[in-house]
Write a protein that holds these residues in place. Structure first.
Motif, PDB file in Angstrom:
ATOM      1  N   THR A 162     -17.918 -12.636  11.642  1.00  0.00           N
ATOM      2  CA  THR A 162     -17.423 -11.655  12.509  1.00  0.00           C
ATOM      3  C   THR A 162     -16.017 -11.959  12.734  1.00  0.00           C
ATOM      4  O   THR A 162     -15.139 -10.958  13.127  1.00  0.00           O
ATOM      5  N   ILE A 163     -15.214 -13.314  12.905  1.00  0.00           N
ATOM      6  CA  ILE A 163     -14.113 -13.562  13.025  1.00  0.00           C
ATOM      7  C   ILE A 163     -13.325 -13.540  12.150  1.00  0.00           C
ATOM      8  O   ILE A 163     -12.506 -12.873  11.695  1.00  0.00           O
ATOM      9  N   LEU A 164     -13.462 -14.745  11.091  1.00  0.00           N
ATOM     10  CA  LEU A 164     -12.480 -14.930   9.971  1.00  0.00           C
ATOM     11  C   LEU A 164     -12.862 -13.914   8.875  1.00  0.00           C
ATOM     12  O   LEU A 164     -11.973 -13.127   8.326  1.00  0.00           O
ATOM     13  N   GLY A 165     -14.017 -13.362   8.461  1.00  0.00           N
ATOM     14  CA  GLY A 165     -14.481 -12.449   7.612  1.00  0.00           C
ATOM     15  C   GLY A 165     -13.665 -10.992   7.808  1.00  0.00           C
ATOM     16  O   GLY A 165     -13.120 -10.610   7.032  1.00  0.00           O
ATOM     17  N   VAL A 166     -14.082 -10.412   9.109  1.00  0.00           N
ATOM     18  CA  VAL A 166     -13.526  -9.370   9.554  1.00  0.00           C
ATOM     19  C   VAL A 166     -12.043  -9.361   9.610  1.00  0.00           C
ATOM     20  O   VAL A 166     -11.409  -8.256   9.023  1.00  0.00           O
ATOM     21  N   ASP A 167     -11.335 -10.167  10.244  1.00  0.00           N
ATOM     22  CA  ASP A 167      -9.932 -10.268  10.221  1.00  0.00           C
ATOM     23  C   ASP A 167      -9.237 -10.324   8.915  1.00  0.00           C
ATOM     24  O   ASP A 167      -8.295  -9.649   8.719  1.00  0.00           O
ATOM     25  N   LEU A 168      -9.817 -11.269   8.161  1.00  0.00           N
ATOM     26  CA  LEU A 168      -9.325 -11.363   6.547  1.00  0.00           C
ATOM     27  C   LEU A 168      -9.319 -10.188   5.851  1.00  0.00           C
ATOM     28  O   LEU A 168      -8.598  -9.588   5.380  1.00  0.00           O
ATOM     29  N   LEU A 169     -10.499  -9.432   6.146  1.00  0.00           N
ATOM     30  CA  LEU A 169     -10.639  -8.151   5.417  1.00  0.00           C
ATOM     31  C   LEU A 169      -9.602  -6.986   5.972  1.00  0.00           C
ATOM     32  O   LEU A 169      -9.237  -6.196   5.047  1.00  0.00           O
ATOM     33  N   PHE A 170      -9.364  -6.973   7.184  1.00  0.00           N
ATOM     34  CA  PHE A 170      -8.641  -5.997   7.649  1.00  0.00           C
ATOM     35  C   PHE A 170      -7.019  -6.265   7.390  1.00  0.00           C
ATOM     36  O   PHE A 170      -6.111  -5.545   7.094  1.00  0.00           O
ATOM     37  N   ILE A 171      -6.708  -7.674   7.331  1.00  0.00           N
ATOM     38  CA  ILE A 171      -5.453  -8.243   6.789  1.00  0.00           C
ATOM     39  C   ILE A 171      -5.259  -7.644   5.719  1.00  0.00           C
ATOM     40  O   ILE A 171      -3.970  -7.365   5.128  1.00  0.00           O
ATOM     41  N   LEU A 172      -6.079  -7.999   4.487  1.00  0.00           N
ATOM     42  CA  LEU A 172      -5.947  -7.504   3.307  1.00  0.00           C
ATOM     43  C   LEU A 172      -5.964  -6.096   2.936  1.00  0.00           C
ATOM     44  O   LEU A 172      -4.897  -5.469   1.967  1.00  0.00           O
ATOM     45  N   LEU A 173      -6.621  -5.430   3.800  1.00  0.00           N
ATOM     46  CA  LEU A 173      -6.328  -4.068   3.897  1.00  0.00           C
ATOM     47  C   LEU A 173      -4.964  -3.467   4.247  1.00  0.00           C
ATOM     48  O   LEU A 173      -4.475  -2.518   3.645  1.00  0.00           O
ATOM     49  N   SER A 174      -4.652  -4.236   5.340  1.00  0.00           N
ATOM     50  CA  SER A 174      -3.191  -3.767   5.770  1.00  0.00           C
ATOM     51  C   SER A 174      -2.105  -4.103   4.767  1.00  0.00           C
ATOM     52  O   SER A 174      -1.131  -3.321   4.670  1.00  0.00           O
ATOM     53  N   TYR A 175      -2.191  -5.218   3.932  1.00  0.00           N
ATOM     54  CA  TYR A 175      -1.169  -5.604   3.053  1.00  0.00           C
ATOM     55  C   TYR A 175      -1.281  -4.831   1.811  1.00  0.00           C
ATOM     56  O   TYR A 175      -0.314  -4.402   1.031  1.00  0.00           O
ATOM     57  N   THR A 176      -2.521  -4.275   1.191  1.00  0.00           N
ATOM     58  CA  THR A 176      -2.745  -3.367   0.241  1.00  0.00           C
ATOM     59  C   THR A 176      -2.165  -2.101   0.599  1.00  0.00           C
ATOM     60  O   THR A 176      -1.298  -1.267  -0.180  1.00  0.00           O
ATOM     61  N   MET A 177      -2.031  -1.497   1.794  1.00  0.00           N
ATOM     62  CA  MET A 177      -1.400  -0.348   2.262  1.00  0.00           C
ATOM     63  C   MET A 177      -0.034  -0.539   2.439  1.00  0.00           C
ATOM     64  O   MET A 177       0.863   0.398   1.918  1.00  0.00           O
ATOM     65  N   ILE A 178       0.444  -1.717   2.695  1.00  0.00           N
ATOM     66  CA  ILE A 178       1.872  -1.996   2.842  1.00  0.00           C
ATOM     67  C   ILE A 178       2.578  -2.028   1.459  1.00  0.00           C
ATOM     68  O   ILE A 178       3.519  -1.467   1.142  1.00  0.00           O
ATOM     69  N   PHE A 179       1.813  -2.754   0.214  1.00  0.00           N
ATOM     70  CA  PHE A 179       2.206  -2.856  -0.790  1.00  0.00           C
ATOM     71  C   PHE A 179       2.149  -1.491  -1.735  1.00  0.00           C
ATOM     72  O   PHE A 179       3.273  -1.109  -2.210  1.00  0.00           O
ATOM     73  N   ILE A 180       1.557  -0.394  -1.260  1.00  0.00           N
ATOM     74  CA  ILE A 180       1.389   0.734  -1.849  1.00  0.00           C
ATOM     75  C   ILE A 180       2.543   1.595  -1.231  1.00  0.00           C
ATOM     76  O   ILE A 180       3.393   2.181  -1.864  1.00  0.00           O
ATOM     77  N   ALA A 181       2.967   1.475   0.182  1.00  0.00           N
ATOM     78  CA  ALA A 181       3.966   1.927   0.600  1.00  0.00           C
ATOM     79  C   ALA A 181       5.383   1.416  -0.080  1.00  0.00           C
ATOM     80  O   ALA A 181       6.252   2.173  -0.293  1.00  0.00           O
ATOM     81  N   VAL A 182       5.417   0.136  -0.107  1.00  0.00           N
ATOM     82  CA  VAL A 182       6.622  -0.245  -0.583  1.00  0.00           C
ATOM     83  C   VAL A 182       6.956   0.021  -1.889  1.00  0.00           C
ATOM     84  O   VAL A 182       8.220   0.096  -2.428  1.00  0.00           O
ATOM     85  N   PHE A 183       6.120   0.179  -2.843  1.00  0.00           N
ATOM     86  CA  PHE A 183       6.061   0.468  -4.227  1.00  0.00           C
ATOM     87  C   PHE A 183       6.573   1.748  -4.203  1.00  0.00           C
ATOM     88  O   PHE A 183       7.293   2.335  -5.279  1.00  0.00           O
ATOM     89  N   HIS A 184       6.590   2.580  -3.350  1.00  0.00           N
ATOM     90  CA  HIS A 184       7.105   4.183  -3.346  1.00  0.00           C
ATOM     91  C   HIS A 184       8.475   4.299  -2.607  1.00  0.00           C
ATOM     92  O   HIS A 184       8.852   5.295  -2.862  1.00  0.00           O
ATOM     93  N   LEU A 185       8.887   2.914  -2.306  1.00  0.00           N
ATOM     94  CA  LEU A 185      10.150   3.363  -1.791  1.00  0.00           C
ATOM     95  C   LEU A 185      11.074   3.702  -2.834  1.00  0.00           C
ATOM     96  O   LEU A 185      11.054   2.977  -4.084  1.00  0.00           O
ATOM     97  N   PRO A 186      12.333   4.438  -2.771  1.00  0.00           N
ATOM     98  CA  PRO A 186      13.160   4.819  -3.869  1.00  0.00           C
ATOM     99  C   PRO A 186      14.087   3.920  -4.499  1.00  0.00           C
ATOM    100  O   PRO A 186      14.305   3.585  -5.603  1.00  0.00           O
ATOM    101  N   SER A 187      14.539   2.728  -3.454  1.00  0.00           N
ATOM    102  CA  SER A 187      15.414   1.882  -3.988  1.00  0.00           C
ATOM    103  C   SER A 187      15.105   0.317  -3.979  1.00  0.00           C
ATOM    104  O   SER A 187      14.104  -0.021  -3.360  1.00  0.00           O
ATOM    105  N   LYS A 188      15.416  -0.443  -4.958  1.00  0.00           N
ATOM    106  CA  LYS A 188      14.996  -1.581  -5.382  1.00  0.00           C
ATOM    107  C   LYS A 188      15.350  -2.656  -4.075  1.00  0.00           C
ATOM    108  O   LYS A 188      14.732  -3.330  -3.444  1.00  0.00           O
ATOM    109  N   SER A 189      16.411  -2.278  -3.322  1.00  0.00           N
ATOM    110  CA  SER A 189      16.997  -3.010  -2.396  1.00  0.00           C
ATOM    111  C   SER A 189      15.867  -2.959  -1.064  1.00  0.00           C
ATOM    112  O   SER A 189      15.722  -3.800  -0.439  1.00  0.00           O
ATOM    113  N   ALA A 190      15.550  -1.740  -0.883  1.00  0.00           N
ATOM    114  CA  ALA A 190      14.642  -1.441   0.148  1.00  0.00           C
ATOM    115  C   ALA A 190      13.438  -2.195  -0.080  1.00  0.00           C
ATOM    116  O   ALA A 190      12.673  -2.431   0.765  1.00  0.00           O
ATOM    117  N   ARG A 191      12.875  -2.140  -1.436  1.00  0.00           N
ATOM    118  CA  ARG A 191      11.598  -2.542  -1.730  1.00  0.00           C
ATOM    119  C   ARG A 191      11.656  -4.306  -1.267  1.00  0.00           C
ATOM    120  O   ARG A 191      10.751  -4.963  -0.795  1.00  0.00           O
TER     121      ARG A 191
END
Length: 263
Positions: A162-191
């Protein structure tokens, strides 16, 4: 030092630094709940601890660990909003939201950890009073009971998931969304800038969860692991992340603050 600097600097009264100060405060409490007893064992060979003191230490250790996991989840969500929805950041990440998150994580820790202590206190007897550990860890104490421990073991698994498993799952989900958003940034410096803002948090949660998962699994399935290896990793899991957190965040924050001056 981190808490004092953030408290005394009005320009640092921002959500990112508030999360950092809360993490530092929780880390100090977590270290305080384990370090004095460990030092008394190693320095003065004072190995005895009362049963009530053992349960109290167990409650604080697991509660602060649960709260720390919640703070890491909150910081992942903070980075997700900052990168994925920067224009809405100030309207989403507010002091009111942070306060509610703190209350939720504290209540979650008390509600989930409390029953474990109640079940241990109801054991009629123990096979021995020697804990093969340097602090009162839940399963290390449960294994000493001269009774059926299946309920305690299942509850421990449920709490950990409930604590470690769920929190880690949502953290990984957050960073998956972050990486998807970062890779769609137009400039290399922004990424690169977006990645730099996430690097400290990634280092912190990787060190915390990797040690936590090893310590948790080795109690149940690591019968062939030498006791001293298990004890060293279990101690490191509670002491190393609190030591590294202010260094990692402090260094990255300093670099980020100095970079504009150089240009």
């Amino acid at each position: 030092m981190v808490m004092v600097v953030i408290l005394m600097s009005p320009r640092l009264h921002q959500p990112m630094f508030i999360f950092l100060s809360m993490l530092a405060f929780n880390d100090s409490l977590l270290s305080t709940s384990i370090a004095p007893k460990i030092l008394s064992i190693f320095w003065f060979n004072i190995r005895a601890i009362s049963f009530s003191g053992c349960l109290l230490q167990m409650f604080f250790i697991h509660s602060f660990t649960s709260i720390e996991s919640g703070f890491l989840l909150s910081m992942a969500y903070d980075r997700y909003i900052a990168i994925y929805k920067p224009l809405l950041y100030n309207s989403i990440i507010t002091i009111r939201l942070i306060t509610r998150l703190v209350i939720v994580f504290v209540v979650r820790a008390v509600v989930l950890v409390g029953p474990c202590l109640v079940l241990i206190s109801r054991f009629p007897a123990f096979k021995t009073n020697i804990i093969a550990h340097s602090y009162c860890e839940h399963m290390a104490v449960v294994k000493l009971a001269a009774a059926d421990i299946r309920v305690n073991s299942i509850l421990g698994l449920l709490v950990a998931f409930t604590i470690l498993g769920v929190d880690l799952l949502f953290i990984l989900l957050s960073y998956t969304m972050i990486f998807i958003a970062v890779f769609h940034l137009p400039s290399k410096s922004a990424r690169l800038k977006a990645f730099n803002t996430c690097t400290p948090h990634m280092c912190v949660f990787l060190s915390f969860y990797s040690m936590a998962i090893f310590s948790f699994l080795s109690h149940r399935y690591g019968k062939k692991i030498p006791p001293y290896v298990h004890i060293i990793f279990s101690d490191s899991y509670l002491l190393v992340p609190p030591m590294l957190n202010p260094l990692i965040y402090g260094i990255k924050t300093t670099l980020a603050a100095r970079r504009p001056g150089r240009s």
